[in-house]
Motif scaffolding. Sequence first.
Motif, PDB file in Angstrom:
ATOM      1  N   ALA A 175      10.151 -13.674  20.814  1.00 29.38           N
ATOM      2  CA  ALA A 175       9.169 -13.814  21.877  1.00 29.38           C
ATOM      3  C   ALA A 175       8.553 -15.206  21.835  1.00 29.38           C
ATOM      4  CB  ALA A 175       8.077 -12.754  21.716  1.00 29.38           C
ATOM      5  N   SER A 176       8.187 -15.714  23.000  1.00 27.24           N
ATOM      6  CA  SER A 176       7.509 -17.008  23.097  1.00 27.24           C
ATOM      7  C   SER A 176       6.323 -16.860  24.038  1.00 27.24           C
ATOM      8  CB  SER A 176       8.469 -18.079  23.612  1.00 27.24           C
ATOM      9  OG  SER A 176       7.830 -19.326  23.675  1.00 27.24           O
ATOM     10  N   PRO A 177       5.103 -17.111  23.581  1.00 28.23           N
ATOM     11  CA  PRO A 177       4.760 -17.576  22.228  1.00 28.23           C
ATOM     12  C   PRO A 177       5.039 -16.501  21.176  1.00 28.23           C
ATOM     13  CG  PRO A 177       2.773 -17.003  23.424  1.00 28.23           C
ATOM     14  CD  PRO A 177       3.897 -16.926  24.422  1.00 28.23           C
ATOM     15  N   ALA A 178       5.193 -16.973  19.941  1.00 28.28           N
ATOM     16  CA  ALA A 178       5.533 -16.068  18.843  1.00 28.28           C
ATOM     17  C   ALA A 178       4.396 -15.094  18.569  1.00 28.28           C
ATOM     18  CB  ALA A 178       5.838 -16.871  17.584  1.00 28.28           C
ATOM     19  N   THR A 179       4.747 -13.929  18.050  1.00 31.26           N
ATOM     20  CA  THR A 179       3.760 -12.909  17.686  1.00 31.26           C
ATOM     21  C   THR A 179       3.766 -12.736  16.168  1.00 31.26           C
ATOM     22  OG1 THR A 179       5.212 -10.973  17.616  1.00 31.26           O
ATOM     23  CG2 THR A 179       4.497 -11.729  19.796  1.00 31.26           C
ATOM     24  N   ASN A 180       2.888 -11.854  15.677  1.00 34.72           N
ATOM     25  CA  ASN A 180       2.914 -11.528  14.242  1.00 34.72           C
ATOM     26  C   ASN A 180       3.572 -10.182  13.989  1.00 34.72           C
ATOM     27  OD1 ASN A 180       0.845  -9.980  15.305  1.00 34.72           O
ATOM     28  ND2 ASN A 180      -0.507 -10.230  13.545  1.00 34.72           N
ATOM     29  N   GLY A 181       4.447  -9.769  14.920  1.00 33.83           N
ATOM     30  CA  GLY A 181       5.226  -8.562  14.713  1.00 33.83           C
ATOM     31  C   GLY A 181       6.332  -8.793  13.695  1.00 33.83           C
ATOM     32  N   TYR A 182       6.958  -7.709  13.268  1.00 34.33           N
ATOM     33  CA  TYR A 182       8.022  -7.792  12.262  1.00 34.33           C
ATOM     34  C   TYR A 182       9.269  -8.430  12.871  1.00 34.33           C
ATOM     35  CZ  TYR A 182       5.228  -4.862   9.221  1.00 34.33           C
ATOM     36  OH  TYR A 182       4.224  -4.386   8.421  1.00 34.33           O
ATOM     37  N   ARG A 183       9.944  -9.219  12.049  1.00 30.54           N
ATOM     38  CA  ARG A 183      11.151  -9.932  12.468  1.00 30.54           C
ATOM     39  C   ARG A 183      12.015 -10.166  11.236  1.00 30.54           C
ATOM     40  NH1 ARG A 183      10.453 -15.089  10.649  1.00 30.54           N
ATOM     41  NH2 ARG A 183       8.307 -15.749  10.251  1.00 30.54           N
ATOM     42  N   LEU A 184      13.176 -10.746  11.448  1.00 32.66           N
ATOM     43  CA  LEU A 184      13.996 -11.210  10.337  1.00 32.66           C
ATOM     44  C   LEU A 184      13.524 -12.605   9.922  1.00 32.66           C
ATOM     45  CD1 LEU A 184      17.508 -10.110  11.659  1.00 32.66           C
ATOM     46  CD2 LEU A 184      16.048  -8.907  10.024  1.00 32.66           C
ATOM     47  N   PRO A 185      13.628 -12.955   8.648  1.00 31.47           N
ATOM     48  CA  PRO A 185      13.260 -14.312   8.250  1.00 31.47           C
ATOM     49  C   PRO A 185      14.136 -15.332   8.970  1.00 31.47           C
ATOM     50  CG  PRO A 185      13.710 -12.917   6.325  1.00 31.47           C
ATOM     51  CD  PRO A 185      14.170 -12.166   7.528  1.00 31.47           C
ATOM     52  N   THR A 186      13.577 -16.486   9.297  1.00 25.23           N
ATOM     53  CA  THR A 186      14.435 -17.559   9.796  1.00 25.23           C
ATOM     54  C   THR A 186      15.301 -18.059   8.642  1.00 25.23           C
ATOM     55  OG1 THR A 186      12.903 -19.368   9.288  1.00 25.23           O
ATOM     56  CG2 THR A 186      12.623 -18.234  11.417  1.00 25.23           C
ATOM     57  N   GLU A 187      16.400 -18.714   8.988  1.00 23.79           N
ATOM     58  CA  GLU A 187      17.263 -19.237   7.938  1.00 23.79           C
ATOM     59  C   GLU A 187      16.525 -20.249   7.070  1.00 23.79           C
ATOM     60  OE1 GLU A 187      21.730 -21.060   7.217  1.00 23.79           O
ATOM     61  OE2 GLU A 187      20.874 -21.188   9.229  1.00 23.79           O
ATOM     62  N   ALA A 188      15.685 -21.085   7.694  1.00 26.20           N
ATOM     63  CA  ALA A 188      14.936 -22.092   6.934  1.00 26.20           C
ATOM     64  C   ALA A 188      13.945 -21.445   5.978  1.00 26.20           C
ATOM     65  CB  ALA A 188      14.209 -23.032   7.897  1.00 26.20           C
ATOM     66  N   GLU A 189      13.287 -20.376   6.414  1.00 28.64           N
ATOM     67  CA  GLU A 189      12.365 -19.658   5.529  1.00 28.64           C
ATOM     68  C   GLU A 189      13.125 -19.030   4.368  1.00 28.64           C
ATOM     69  OE1 GLU A 189       9.115 -18.213   8.949  1.00 28.64           O
ATOM     70  OE2 GLU A 189      10.746 -16.890   8.319  1.00 28.64           O
ATOM     71  N   TRP A 190      14.246 -18.399   4.681  1.00 31.10           N
ATOM     72  CA  TRP A 190      15.007 -17.701   3.637  1.00 31.10           C
ATOM     73  C   TRP A 190      15.441 -18.675   2.543  1.00 31.10           C
ATOM     74  CZ3 TRP A 190      19.215 -17.575   0.683  1.00 31.10           C
ATOM     75  CH2 TRP A 190      19.537 -16.380   0.043  1.00 31.10           C
ATOM     76  N   GLU A 191      16.021 -19.798   2.933  1.00 32.08           N
ATOM     77  CA  GLU A 191      16.501 -20.738   1.916  1.00 32.08           C
ATOM     78  C   GLU A 191      15.342 -21.338   1.125  1.00 32.08           C
ATOM     79  OE1 GLU A 191      19.007 -24.879   1.558  1.00 32.08           O
ATOM     80  OE2 GLU A 191      19.712 -23.365   3.002  1.00 32.08           O
ATOM     81  N   PHE A 192      14.231 -21.613   1.795  1.00 31.93           N
ATOM     82  CA  PHE A 192      13.062 -22.193   1.117  1.00 31.93           C
ATOM     83  C   PHE A 192      12.572 -21.272   0.002  1.00 31.93           C
ATOM     84  CE2 PHE A 192       8.417 -22.731   0.805  1.00 31.93           C
ATOM     85  CZ  PHE A 192       8.325 -24.090   0.534  1.00 31.93           C
ATOM     86  N   VAL A 193      12.412 -19.981   0.298  1.00 29.76           N
ATOM     87  CA  VAL A 193      11.877 -19.069  -0.722  1.00 29.76           C
ATOM     88  C   VAL A 193      12.922 -18.745  -1.778  1.00 29.76           C
ATOM     89  CG1 VAL A 193      10.186 -18.126   0.905  1.00 29.76           C
ATOM     90  CG2 VAL A 193      12.374 -16.944   0.601  1.00 29.76           C
ATOM     91  N   ALA A 194      14.208 -18.759  -1.403  1.00 25.50           N
ATOM     92  CA  ALA A 194      15.261 -18.494  -2.382  1.00 25.50           C
ATOM     93  C   ALA A 194      15.399 -19.656  -3.368  1.00 25.50           C
ATOM     94  CB  ALA A 194      16.595 -18.240  -1.685  1.00 25.50           C
ATOM     95  N   ARG A 195      15.117 -20.854  -2.939  1.00 24.31           N
ATOM     96  CA  ARG A 195      15.198 -22.036  -3.802  1.00 24.31           C
ATOM     97  C   ARG A 195      13.954 -22.211  -4.672  1.00 24.31           C
ATOM     98  NH1 ARG A 195      19.191 -25.627  -3.226  1.00 24.31           N
ATOM     99  NH2 ARG A 195      20.410 -25.720  -1.311  1.00 24.31           N
ATOM    100  N   HIS A 196      12.855 -21.563  -4.330  1.00 23.79           N
ATOM    101  CA  HIS A 196      11.560 -21.867  -4.930  1.00 23.79           C
ATOM    102  C   HIS A 196      11.485 -21.414  -6.385  1.00 23.79           C
ATOM    103  CE1 HIS A 196       7.364 -23.019  -4.669  1.00 23.79           C
ATOM    104  NE2 HIS A 196       7.557 -23.344  -3.402  1.00 23.79           N
TER     105      HIS A 196
END
Length: 327
Positions: A168-189
């Motif tokens: 959705a645009s604008p984005a909401t705070n509903g549940y979604r899948l992680p973005t690829e950038a978020e996923w890699e960031f937290v997996a590398r942390h």
Amino acid sequence: MASQAPWAPTAIEVRKTGFDAFRTTLTPKAGYPQAVSFTLAAAGTSGQTALPKVLRNSLGMELRLMPLGDYEMGSNRREPGRRSNEVQRRVSLKRPFYIAATETTNLQFRRFRESHASGVYRSKTLDLDTQPAVNLTWNEAVDFCNWLSAQEKLAPAYVKEGDGWKLASPATNGYRLPTEAEWEFVARHDGSGPTLRYPWGASLPVAPGSGNYADASARFTLDTTLPDYNDGYAVSVAPGKFPANALGLSDLGGNVSEWVNDWYSAAPPDSDAVSVDPVGPASGKEHVIRGSSFRSATITELRVAWRDGALDPRVDLGFRVARYANP
């Protein structure tokens, strides 16, 4: 005798490059020394101080507030096992978000779709309530996210586009899948920054007890295994059986691979600019999957940078949920 005029409130602002500004108001008083104490927060993170660090939702999922920051997404050309679709680029995550500590289980998914069956793999069940939900499409994972948002009276994160879904645009705070950038960031942390090459550290071999990979116990189930590693599980297991990473997230390596939000592209658009909170291409044929699984045994797939595109369900492909902290 004329009364002394009251002191006027004085605005104070402190700025420093790379940090959010600190602002406060002080009213001076004659004869009363006052001090102002403050700590500058890294740019884009000051709003996080008021957010709860952990949320627990109606399905018992634990969602953790993630740190924000900049990093190099992808891998450099000299990294052993690298594929050409791991183009390196600069990413900046500025919008606070939560991500589930574990993958979605069969029990949790069946609250949405009671008839779901994850099936079996070479006579081993994948269908226990405690195992991660697999054998489902990206659309089914998104359907679940929107259903969960409705259960908790949140605006849906996805809206219909043709036969599929888009954010959705604008984005909401509903549940979604992680973005690829978020996923890699937290997996590398590693707790101080996104520096890891493998979920367990900087190099091979696989660290003992670090996750559910294609190990010696699966030698009669899988064609390729890690002969010197034994995690005790031939197929998927209940999420969280192995130690969480420094951010409190489990199974970002091993167990099952995970659908993420983005459409798959072999290479991002050529650009030297920093991508801020990217959500992937506007369209595509497949969606990105990230993370190794119980069938992974090669140096390519065991790395955090490994990525691929998929259209169809798989026996070792599930998902975890995420959501923005604020609408």
